[in-house]
Design an enzyme around this catalytic site. Structure first.
Site, PDB file in Angstrom:
ATOM      1  N   GLU A 199      -9.231  54.829  -4.073  1.00 28.60           N
ATOM      2  CA  GLU A 199      -8.962  54.066  -5.300  1.00 28.60           C
ATOM      3  C   GLU A 199      -9.658  52.705  -5.271  1.00 28.60           C
ATOM      4  O   GLU A 199     -10.205  52.245  -6.284  1.00 28.60           O
ATOM      5  CB  GLU A 199      -7.444  53.883  -5.498  1.00 28.60           C
TER       6      GLU A 199
ATOM      7  N   GLU B  50     -18.311  58.229  -0.722  1.00 28.74           N
ATOM      8  CA  GLU B  50     -18.481  57.486  -1.981  1.00 28.74           C
ATOM      9  C   GLU B  50     -19.948  57.142  -2.208  1.00 28.74           C
ATOM     10  O   GLU B  50     -20.476  57.323  -3.305  1.00 28.74           O
ATOM     11  CB  GLU B  50     -17.631  56.199  -1.963  1.00 28.74           C
TER      12      GLU B  50
ATOM     13  N   ASP C  16     -17.561  64.037 -11.343  1.00 30.05           N
ATOM     14  CA  ASP C  16     -16.360  63.236 -11.080  1.00 30.05           C
ATOM     15  C   ASP C  16     -15.121  63.911 -11.651  1.00 30.05           C
ATOM     16  O   ASP C  16     -14.028  63.754 -11.105  1.00 30.05           O
ATOM     17  CB  ASP C  16     -16.515  61.802 -11.608  1.00 30.05           C
TER      18      ASP C  16
ATOM     19  N   GLU D 198      -5.756  60.905 -16.937  1.00 29.31           N
ATOM     20  CA  GLU D 198      -7.187  60.808 -16.600  1.00 29.31           C
ATOM     21  C   GLU D 198      -7.908  62.151 -16.738  1.00 29.31           C
ATOM     22  O   GLU D 198      -9.051  62.204 -17.198  1.00 29.31           O
ATOM     23  CB  GLU D 198      -7.349  60.265 -15.180  1.00 29.31           C
TER      24      GLU D 198
HETATM   25  C1  MP5 Z   1     -12.435  57.885  -7.693  1.00 25.26           C
HETATM   26  C2  MP5 Z   1     -13.154  58.761  -8.526  1.00 25.26           C
HETATM   27  C3  MP5 Z   1     -11.191  57.202  -8.150  1.00 25.26           C
HETATM   28  N1  MP5 Z   1     -12.773  59.019  -9.783  1.00 25.26           N
HETATM   29  N2  MP5 Z   1     -14.287  59.364  -8.059  1.00 25.26           N
HETATM   30  C4  MP5 Z   1     -14.703  59.124  -6.812  1.00 25.26           C
HETATM   31  C5  MP5 Z   1     -15.929  59.813  -6.311  1.00 25.26           C
HETATM   32  N3  MP5 Z   1     -14.045  58.278  -6.000  1.00 25.26           N
HETATM   33  C6  MP5 Z   1     -12.929  57.670  -6.436  1.00 25.26           C
HETATM   34  O1  MP5 Z   1     -10.163  58.130  -8.365  1.00 25.26           O
HETATM   35  P1  MP5 Z   1      -9.322  58.110  -9.731  1.00 25.26           P
HETATM   36  O2  MP5 Z   1      -8.378  59.234  -9.666  1.00 25.26           O
HETATM   37  O3  MP5 Z   1     -10.323  58.355 -10.840  1.00 25.26           O
HETATM   38  O4  MP5 Z   1      -8.683  56.782  -9.846  1.00 25.26           O
END
Ligand code: MP5
Length: 207
Positions: free
Chosen positions: A130, A196, A45, A81
């Site tokens: 998101e 996802e 991630d 982040e």
């Molecule tokens: C997000 C993430 C959300 N971190 N990972 C995946 C696979 N999908 C969506 O993005 P963020 O930038 O962490 O809010």
């Protein structure tokens, strides 16, 4: 019903369900996720978020000026982040200098390809990405330590509000978009949902 994000969620409720409700998250809620599964998710991630940050930069470049504030706020949050991910990886002694797994790589390539799509398509994908985490981390309910910190990052009220504003921005441009652009936005929504689901499964398989 006009063409909106709500309509996409209603039309594709089953695939959206698979994108946001997964045994990986259920096992975080139960505290039974294996560290190998969780750590795989964390490292992959981080790679995802690096590419997502680049994607949001491209969304900004395509956006109308009155959408800048929200997108710039999103980019500022991504700066925080990325450091947070590095900190979490260091605490677990995880090596971030590893390879992307194929499912992560495919998702990253897809995000890159969105840069050449019309803004309503990019705005829809941005919102869907998101929302997937906002709902995914919220739906299982309270999570135990250490997973509560992760659940709260994407499930907190402020993030929920941010995702609602992304939805409004996407709706504003989707409703007046040409039919073929609406069609592309719908395809992007379905693709994001599938990516996802695959991403959770990739991490879950590490167990
Ligand atoms: C997000 C993430 C959300 N971190 N990972 C995946 C696979 N999908 C969506 O993005 P963020 O930038 O962490 O809010």
């Amino acid at each position: 019903m006009s063409f909106t994000c709500t309509k996409l969620l209603l039309t594709h409720s089953q695939i959206w369900h698979s994108a946001t409700i997964h045994p990986f998250l259920q096992q975080c809620h139960l505290g039974t996720i294996k560290s190998e599964q969780f750590n795989t998710w964390l490292v992959q991630d981080y790679f995802f978020v690096v590419e997502f940050t680049r994607m949001v930069g491209r969304v900004l470049a395509s956006a109308p000026l009155h959408h800048f504030d929200v997108i710039l706020g999103g980019l500022a949050a991504l700066q925080d982040e990325l450091s947070w991910f590095k900190q979490k990886a260091a605490q677990r002694q995880l090596n971030l200098d590893t390879k992307r797994q194929p499912k992560c790589q495919e998702y990253c390539e897809y995000m890159h390809s969105l840069g050449s799509k019309p803004y309503p398509v990019q705005a829809t994908a941005f919102w869907a990405i998101e929302l997937a985490y906002n709902q995914g981390w919220q739906l299982p309910g309270e999570m135990p330590v250490p997973y509560n910190e992760f659940a709260n990052r994407w499930g907190n009220a402020g993030f929920t509000e941010y995702v609602k504003i992304l939805e409004q921005q996407a709706d504003e441009v989707l409703q007046v978009a040409a039919a073929d652009i609406q069609q592309q936005a719908e395809e992007a929504f379905v693709k994001v949902a599938k990516f996802e689901q695959n991403f959770w499964q990739m991490a879950f398989n590490a167990g």
